[in-house]
Design a protein around this motif. Structure first.
Motif, mmCIF file in Angstrom:
data_model
loop_
_atom_site.group_PDB
_atom_site.id
_atom_site.type_symbol
_atom_site.label_atom_id
_atom_site.label_comp_id
_atom_site.label_asym_id
_atom_site.label_seq_id
_atom_site.Cartn_x
_atom_site.Cartn_y
_atom_site.Cartn_z
ATOM 1 N N LYS A 297 0.817 -1.224 0.000
ATOM 2 C CA LYS A 297 0.000 0.000 0.000
ATOM 3 C C LYS A 297 0.841 1.260 0.000
ATOM 4 O O LYS A 297 0.368 2.335 -0.333
ATOM 5 N N ARG B 35 1.954 2.301 2.885
ATOM 6 C CA ARG B 35 1.339 2.902 4.070
ATOM 7 C C ARG B 35 2.327 2.929 5.230
ATOM 8 O O ARG B 35 3.029 1.947 5.469
ATOM 9 N N SER C 240 -8.296 -1.186 3.339
ATOM 10 C CA SER C 240 -8.857 -0.984 2.014
ATOM 11 C C SER C 240 -7.749 -1.220 0.982
ATOM 12 O O SER C 240 -6.599 -0.828 1.194
ATOM 13 N N ASN D 82 -6.278 -0.143 -1.575
ATOM 14 C CA ASN D 82 -5.822 0.967 -2.414
ATOM 15 C C ASN D 82 -4.411 1.356 -1.995
ATOM 16 O O ASN D 82 -3.981 1.030 -0.897
ATOM 17 N N SER E 170 -10.570 4.373 -1.996
ATOM 18 C CA SER E 170 -10.837 2.965 -1.719
ATOM 19 C C SER E 170 -11.524 2.312 -2.906
ATOM 20 O O SER E 170 -12.281 2.953 -3.627
ATOM 21 N N GLU F 13 -7.175 7.463 7.900
ATOM 22 C CA GLU F 13 -7.936 6.266 7.560
ATOM 23 C C GLU F 13 -7.685 5.924 6.120
ATOM 24 O O GLU F 13 -8.527 6.131 5.276
ATOM 25 N N ARG F 14 -6.518 5.445 5.873
ATOM 26 C CA ARG F 14 -6.211 5.223 4.459
ATOM 27 C C ARG F 14 -6.259 3.751 4.118
ATOM 28 O O ARG F 14 -5.794 2.955 4.824
HETATM 29 MG MG MG Z 1 -8.299 2.743 3.843
#
Ligand code: MG
Ligand code: TXA
Length: 335
Positions: free
Chosen positions: A53, A55, A143, A145, A151, A334-335
């Motif tokens: 991600k 992230r 999610s 993405n 998302s 909130e990714r």
């Molecule tokens: Mg997310």
């Protein structure tokens, strides 16, 4: 790595389950959005979710469980918090509700972002359920993405962002709800919604018989330094009032797309999509429309929906898409 898009046949679910047992990543549909799944018991697999991600490691993951009866394997909640979790699990699981609870010592710090809490959810989608069943694993699933992007609500949205980064994508068609789950924090002195979703604070409060706080309550940050926009299209995105929209559209330069409740005005040459007037139907379509418009638009103008409780989750995502800073600086990403 080659990414394969799979129909959720019994044989393919078995392949996907085996991949998860091998520590590989499998994207799957849930009733909210597609998730990027990995075994919650395999730290190397969990780590590869963050890598795929892009992230930051400090953003914790939701653990997806087959059944709500497993709460105590994951949480050391007791007393009122455990009682509330059980009531909500009984009422809303499987379904679009994530519960944040004090974590048990056994939960990997990679999953929780080294926080004292863990987020749990039992998804309702039959493909998600089948994968949890077949793999016999708890699955982390953010999610599916790339970090900070929209998302996915279709398997094709996943492959567009994560091709080559995930082993299998199970194609379950469009997600029924289209917005991420409601996140309720039960780890504090009183229940509080961290992320609004289709399941409203009001309905949670009805079941609990106590008030459920919203995002306004002052609390310490859950995730450091995460107030910037996300769920964001690449195109510039602006929220515009219904009254101001025709003029904003007429005056815009470059490839402009519009999401509106109104019909296309005469003379407008960009793409104009007329959205449902009703929040559940609107939510189901929203990300899909934004993915579509984001392919060619330079600017996306979105008509502001009514600012009523029924539209809260949609308005939350629209504000984020438009990059508006959170009203409270204590909100987590909130990714
Ligand atoms: Mg997310
Ligand atoms: O609907 C959903 O919840 C989807 C589907 C796939 O289940 N998942 C999803 O995951 O939206 P993700 O990772 O994109 O968003 C989860 C949010 C993040 O904002 C994360 O910071 C928050 O949940 N979160 C996870 N664990 C938390 C915790 N222990 N405390 C507070 N927030 C937490």
């Amino acid at each position: 790595m080659k990414t394969e898009l799979l129909k959720p046949t019994q044989a393919n679910l078995e392949r996907a389950a085996q991949a998860l047992r091998n520590g590989e990543l499998v994207a799957f549909p849930t009733e909210t959005v597609y998730g990027l799944g990995a075994s919650a018991l395999d730290d190397a697999a969990v780590q590869s979710v963050f890598v795929a991600k892009g992230r930051p490691l400090a953003h914790p993951l939701i653990v997806h469980l087959k059944e709500g009866s497993d709460i105590s394997d994951w949480s050391r909640a007791s007393g009122t918090a455990l009682e509330m979790a059980r009531q909500l699990a009984e009422a809303f699981w499987p379904g679009p509700l994530t519960l944040v609870l004090p974590r048990s010592a056994a939960v990997s710090e990679l999953v929780t972002g080294a926080q004292p809490t863990v987020a749990l959810r039992v998804p309702a989608h039959p493909v998600a359920q089948a994968l949890l069943e077949q793999s016999d694993l708890p699955l982390v699933a953010p999610s599916a993405n790339r970090y900070g992007r929209l998302s996915p609500t279709l398997a094709q949205h996943v492959t567009a962002q994560l091709d080559g980064r995930v082993r299998f994508v199970l194609d379950g068609g469009p997600c029924e709800i289209g917005l991420e789950s409601t996140i309720l924090d039960l780890s504090g002195p009183s229940p509080r919604v961290l992320r609004p979703g289709q399941l409203s604070a009001g309905r949670l409060a009805e079941v609990l018989g106590v008030p459920v706080g919203g995002r306004g309550a002052a609390r310490v940050p859950r995730v450091p330094g995460s107030t910037a926009s996300h769920y964001a299209p690449r195109a510039g995105t602006r929220l515009v009032s219904g009254v101001g929209l025709p003029q904003a559209a007429a005056l815009s330069v470059g490839a402009t797309a519009v999401l509106s409740f109104q019909a296309t005005p005469a003379g407008f040459t960009g793409s104009w999509l007329t959205m449902p007037q009703e929040p559940v139907a609107y939510a189901r379509e929203l990300y899909s429309r934004l993915h579509e418009l984001d392919r060619s638009a330079e600017l996306i103008l979105i008509e502001q929906p009514p600012e009523t409780p029924a539209w809260e989750a949609v308005n939350d995502r629209l504000r984020r898409a438009a990059g508006e800073r959170q009203r409270n600086s204590d909100q987590e990403g909130e990714r």
